[in-house]
Design a protein around this motif. Structure first.
Motif, short mmCIF file in Angstrom:
data_model
loop_
_atom_site.label_atom_id
_atom_site.label_comp_id
_atom_site.label_asym_id
_atom_site.label_seq_id
_atom_site.Cartn_x
_atom_site.Cartn_y
_atom_site.Cartn_z
N GLU A 184 0.84 -1.19 0.00
CA GLU A 184 0.00 0.00 0.00
C GLU A 184 0.87 1.24 0.00
O GLU A 184 1.99 1.24 0.51
CB GLU A 184 -0.91 0.02 1.24
N ILE A 185 0.36 2.31 -0.58
CA ILE A 185 1.04 3.60 -0.57
C ILE A 185 0.12 4.59 0.13
O ILE A 185 -0.97 4.91 -0.36
CB ILE A 185 1.37 4.08 -1.99
N MET A 186 0.54 5.07 1.29
CA MET A 186 -0.27 6.01 2.06
C MET A 186 0.06 7.43 1.62
O MET A 186 1.23 7.83 1.59
CB MET A 186 0.01 5.85 3.56
N PRO A 187 -0.96 8.23 1.27
CA PRO A 187 -0.69 9.62 0.87
C PRO A 187 -0.11 10.42 2.04
O PRO A 187 -0.27 10.07 3.21
CB PRO A 187 -2.08 10.14 0.47
N ALA A 188 0.57 11.48 1.70
CA ALA A 188 1.10 12.36 2.74
C ALA A 188 -0.04 13.03 3.49
O ALA A 188 -1.11 13.27 2.93
CB ALA A 188 2.01 13.43 2.11
N CYS A 246 -10.75 0.36 5.08
CA CYS A 246 -10.54 0.88 3.73
C CYS A 246 -11.66 1.82 3.30
O CYS A 246 -11.42 2.84 2.66
CB CYS A 246 -10.41 -0.28 2.75
N GLN A 247 -12.91 1.51 3.68
CA GLN A 247 -14.03 2.38 3.31
C GLN A 247 -13.95 3.71 4.05
O GLN A 247 -14.53 4.71 3.62
CB GLN A 247 -15.36 1.68 3.61
N THR A 248 -13.21 3.76 5.17
CA THR A 248 -13.03 5.00 5.92
C THR A 248 -11.79 5.75 5.44
O THR A 248 -11.32 6.65 6.12
CB THR A 248 -12.92 4.69 7.43
N ALA A 249 -11.22 5.32 4.29
CA ALA A 249 -10.02 5.94 3.71
C ALA A 249 -8.79 5.68 4.56
O ALA A 249 -7.85 6.48 4.57
CB ALA A 249 -10.21 7.43 3.49
N GLY A 250 -8.79 4.57 5.30
CA GLY A 250 -7.65 4.24 6.14
C GLY A 250 -6.86 3.08 5.59
O GLY A 250 -7.11 2.58 4.48
N PHE A 251 -5.85 2.64 6.36
CA PHE A 251 -4.98 1.54 5.97
C PHE A 251 -4.74 0.66 7.19
O PHE A 251 -4.71 1.14 8.31
CB PHE A 251 -3.63 2.07 5.45
N ILE A 252 -4.58 -0.64 6.94
CA ILE A 252 -4.32 -1.58 8.03
C ILE A 252 -3.19 -2.49 7.61
O ILE A 252 -3.12 -2.95 6.46
CB ILE A 252 -5.58 -2.38 8.41
#
Length: 910
Positions: free
Chosen positions: A671-675, A724-730
């Motif tokens: 995954e690539i998390m935005p800044a 993921c639906q909350t725009a998060g990452f796990i």
């Protein structure tokens, strides 16, 4: 002189001849004072002579002397008269002998040597201290204590302070401490020395000190003892300039900036000597600044032999003033510098002095020294250069893929530039350390197994994949191609590993596979949800109708409740499928994660039981996010239950939160998390861990490692979908037998406008009380009503339940099986409808078309759409209409009645 330590005292005290003379840190005993101030012998000698003559005269001429004294001359009287002066003379003789044995007689008009030495030591502005062979300060003067304040003992029972402890307390930096240690090591060899170091004064300011040590020779009777002297380092005048308009503060600032630059700065005069050297350059050369300024050889004395005759790299531009030089410090260490210089010339064109800047181990790419400098860093740094032919060395250094050389034990012998860029570390952090330190722990076992076969010679080459931690929590994926490394005789001596960066490829593959999987599961979940939710709506609805006639005292009540409870369990399974496919309906609200976890902790402790300890570690800063509070609770509960099952024998479960900010996108895993700003929620257990084979599948729906019948396999997939639906990452970090950590990143809410600031100051979600209060109000409210309702539903069981439920609540219900039949009913009505309740997806005319046509005839009719799909399946133009309401399937009798009454009492459609 017998000198002992004394704590306390800030001046010179003298209280009479019998009192000890006390100086700071020194004490002289009365015996020493008496010895140094021995009286003259001549009074005692004169008395002895007079008494001796008197005794002799009595013995030689007894009669005249006795008659003159009035005594009768006799032998008895003669001996008695002679005995008195004789005894006194003998006593004086004994005293004279004692004084003579005590040493030379001093002049009482002159001060004693001990007083002179003590006074001179106290008046000396340079600190003096005597250190024993164990490094303890035995004696010191006042100046030593002022210049080295930490040398004053804090413990009166242990007054002797180790000199190295003093240096550790005072050293302002590691370079200064290293200079002190080098000086102290020379004492054992009987070598005197001098150095300069920077210390922190009591006020916090950094000051310079010059240290000089002189070991006492063995013939002195004190082998291993040493005299330490410390003096302040005075500011040296800067070279004269023609015009100086700066004030003292500006000059001090300039000197501080030059002295502490991370590059070497120096100036060479026309005589070849240093005119100026900053501290950085002096540290590189391993000499005090003063020593360098006094050294007549200047920089030439530190140029290594290999640099003699070395041409300038940039000579064509700077006429030889810019170039590369290999220097050798006082300790023998060699290092590479790149010089950039200019010079000052007099009016006649003669050279006056240079202005030189030195960059250590940083030389232009492409130069010979740029390719060989790595070989001079330390003993192992030149491994590739010693074992590779000259033509191969540049292939090793400039290869576009990472290359690592390891020995039989897995220690890194050498690595090239591409590998260091790949993991974002300096050479010192890689060479000489185990390669496994650079690999994530889940992949260490597989790598060790592959390399052991290679090193033992069971295979010549192998290929495997690893993940490595990079900078900014980035995780790097690499394909590794390993082969044997042999010596000149062909015997295995290690392995050569080529690392090819596959991070982007893995990210794209994972994203593509995940999107394909999500699309397939989403389509399946959507189709199953529609049909399954229709069945569940009928099951739950008819159970509610039965419960209106069979109360708790009825024999059928428990059977009906069992049917309804299992229907609700089936509803949860459908919702979990929708959560994984990210098609469930969310109601995000501003929430403080810390408050939510605090209120959830009681329920979590009940879930965990007594054998597992729950520890909450909330962040100091508010952890504000936009989430659906109910769904967030579901995420935490699922992770906690998963951790509980992984700790059957008990353990610890830690839930911690923190806030982080990423200035640039971060790649972790696939995954690539935005800044941006994030809230991090970590759930860490001490359980059995997850095997490497299972880590990649734990978020797949219906995948479970539990026994058959003990898990649905939807717990972690639900967590994944909600996050993921909350725009998060796990992410998950685990190894078998070492516990598991789930790390969730959620976008942090930060107000940017006044409206958002007001929202921030308003009550924040996290307390479940308001939600429960609304649920109680629904349970207790009067759900009966009046009005004409048209119910359009193609599923007969759902339509039958809905019509009966609304009729029981007082509504006049008309039924239609599809859109065409509904239009016929509307056109045959004499009075308008109050509300239309329609399914969204129906054979023939769908609910969207029906609503549009009915509103042409009845613009003010109120509308509720029902569907087994998620709310985002409703057409966008209808979803934006506030007068159209939505009720997802499955729903109970009370939920249907409450929704209808709420819409009936609301404003009419425009």
């Amino acid at each position: 002189m017998n000198v002992v330590r004394k704590d306390g005292g800030n001046g010179l005290e003298q209280n009479g001849g019998e009192e000890a003379k006390t100086y700071p840190w020194l004490e002289v005993t009365p015996e020493v004072v008496a010895k140094d101030k021995a009286p003259s012998l001549w009074p005692w000698t004169l008395g002895f002579m007079i008494l001796g003559l008197a005794a002799a005269a009595v013995l030689l001429y007894p009669e005249p002397i006795l008659e003159q004294a009035g005594y009768e001359p006799s032998a008895r009287n003669t001996w008695m008269a002679a005995a008195i002066p004789g005894v006194l003379a003998f006593g004086l003789l004994a005293r004279i002998l004692v004084l003579v044995s005590a040493g030379p007689v001093s002049d009482p008009s002159r001060p004693s040597p001990s007083d002179l030495l003590l006074a001179a030591a106290e008046a000396e502005r340079e600190g003096w201290g005597v250190v024993d062979p164990e490094g303890r300060i035995l004696h010191a003067n006042l100046a030593f204590e002022q210049l080295f304040p930490s040398s004053r003992p804090e413990d009166e029972d242990d007054p002797d302070v180790p000199m190295d402890t003093v240096a550790e307390r005072l050293a302002a930096d590691a370079t200064s401490l290293a200079a002190f240690n080098r000086l102290a090591e020379g004492i054992d060899e009987g070598r005197a020395g001098e150095t300069e170091m920077r210390v922190r004064a009591p006020g916090g300011a950094v000051e310079g000190r010059r240290l000089t040590v002189t070991p006492l020779p063995p013939e002195s009777g004190f082998p291993g003892y040493a005299l330490w002297r410390v003096a302040p380092v005075r500011e040296r005048p800067a070279p004269p300039v023609e015009l100086d308009t700066e004030d003292s503060g500006a000059r001090a600032l300039r000197r501080d900036l030059l002295d502490n630059l991370p590059v070497g700065v120096f100036s060479i005069g026309d005589d070849g000597r240093f005119r100026y050297v900053n501290s950085t350059m002096a540290d590189w050369l391993g000499r005090p600044v003063r020593t360098l300024l006094e050294d007549p050889s200047g920089l030439a004395g530190y140029i290594s032999e290999e640099s003699l005759g070395q041409r300038s790299y940039d000579g064509e531009q700077g006429e030889g003033q810019h170039g590369e030089v290999t220097l050798q410090g006082a300790t023998g260490d060699r290092f590479q510098i790149y010089l950039h210089q200019s010079s000052r010339e007099a009016e006649d064109g003669n050279f006056v002095y240079s202005r030189s800047v030195a960059l250590k181990d940083l030389v232009p790419r492409g130069s010979l020294q740029a390719k060989t400098v790595e070989a001079s860093d330390d003993e192992e740094a030149g491994f590739a250069f010693r074992h590779l032919r000259e033509g191969q060395r540049w292939l090793f250094l400039d290869a576009p893929v990472g290359i690592v050389l390891i020995d039989h034990g897995g220690q890194v012998l050498d690595c090239n530039r591409a590998f260091r860029r790949l993991i974002g570390l300096h050479r010192e952090a890689v060479v000489g350390w185990p390669l496994s330190d650079r690999i994530v722990r889940e992949d260490q076992g597989d790598m060790a197994a592959q390399l052991s076969k290679l090193v033992m010679g069971t295979m010549k080459a192998t290929h495997f994949e690893v993940r490595m931690p990079g900078l900014n929590e980035r995780e790097v994926s690499a394909a590794v191609y390993a082969s044997q490394m042999v010596d000149a005789e062909g015997d295995p001596m290690g392995a050569v590993l080529h690392f090819i960066d596959t991070t982007e490829q893995k990210v794209l593959e994972q994203q593509f596979n995940q999107s394909q999987k999500m699309q397939a599961v989403g389509q399946l979940a959507g189709g199953v949800a529609h049909d399954f939710n229709n069945l569940l709506t009928a099951m739950i609805g008819f159970c509610d109708l039965l419960l209106t006639r069979h109360g708790p005292g009825d024999a059928s009540f428990k059977d009906i409740m069992q049917i309804k409870q299992n229907a609700n369990r089936a509803t949860d399974l459908v919702r979990q499928l929708l959560a994984f496919s990210r098609r469930q309906t969310l109601q995000p609200r501003l929430m403080n994660i810390n408050d939510g976890l605090s209120e959830l902790s009681k329920m979590l402790r009940r879930l965990l039981g007594e054998t597992i300890e729950l520890v909450l570690e909330p962040s100091v800063a508010p952890a504000l996010v936009r989430v659906d509070p109910g769904q967030f609770d579901q995420v935490v509960v699922n992770l906690v239950v998963n951790a509980r099952d992984a700790m059957p024998g008990g353990g610890n479960l830690i839930i911690r939160t923190k806030t982080v900010d990423f200035d640039e996108p971060v790649a972790r895993g696939h995954e690539i998390m935005p800044a941006g700003p994030y809230v991090v929620v970590e759930v860490v257990d001490t359980g059995t861990g997850i095997t490497k084979e299972d880590v990649g599948r734990i978020f797949e729906p219906f995948f479970s490692t539990k026994e058959v019948g003990k898990g649905t396999g939807l717990g972690l997939s639900t967590v994944y979908g909600i996050v993921c639906q909350t725009a998060g990452f796990i992410f998950v970090d685990s190894a078998q037998g070492e516990g598991t950590s789930f790390i969730i990143y959620l976008p942090r809410f930060e107000p940017e406008t006044e409206d958002e600031q007001q929202l921030l100051e308003a009550p924040v979600a996290g307390s479940g009380v308001p939600l429960r209060r609304r649920m109680v109000e629904v349970e207790e409210a009067d759900l009966s009503g009046v009005g004409r309702v048209l119910l359009v539903e193609d599923e007969e069981a759902v339509r039958l339940f809905g019509a009966r439920a609304l009729s029981l609540k007082g509504y006049d219900v008309l039924e239609a099986a599809d859109g065409e039949q509904a239009l016929e009913i509307v056109q045959g009505l004499d009075e308008p409808l109050d509300m239309i309740i329609s399914d969204v997806v129906m054979p023939g005319m769908d609910g969207q078309t029906l609503i549009k046509l009915v509103r042409h005839e009845m613009p003010s009719v109120k509308t509720i759409l029902i569907s087994g799909y998620a709310e985002d399946a409703i057409p966008e133009e209808i979803g934006r209409d506030p007068s159209i309401h939505f009720l997802p399937k499955p729903f109970s009798l009370k939920q249907l009645a409450a929704k209808v009454k709420d819409v009936m009492e609301g404003p009419a459609a425009d």
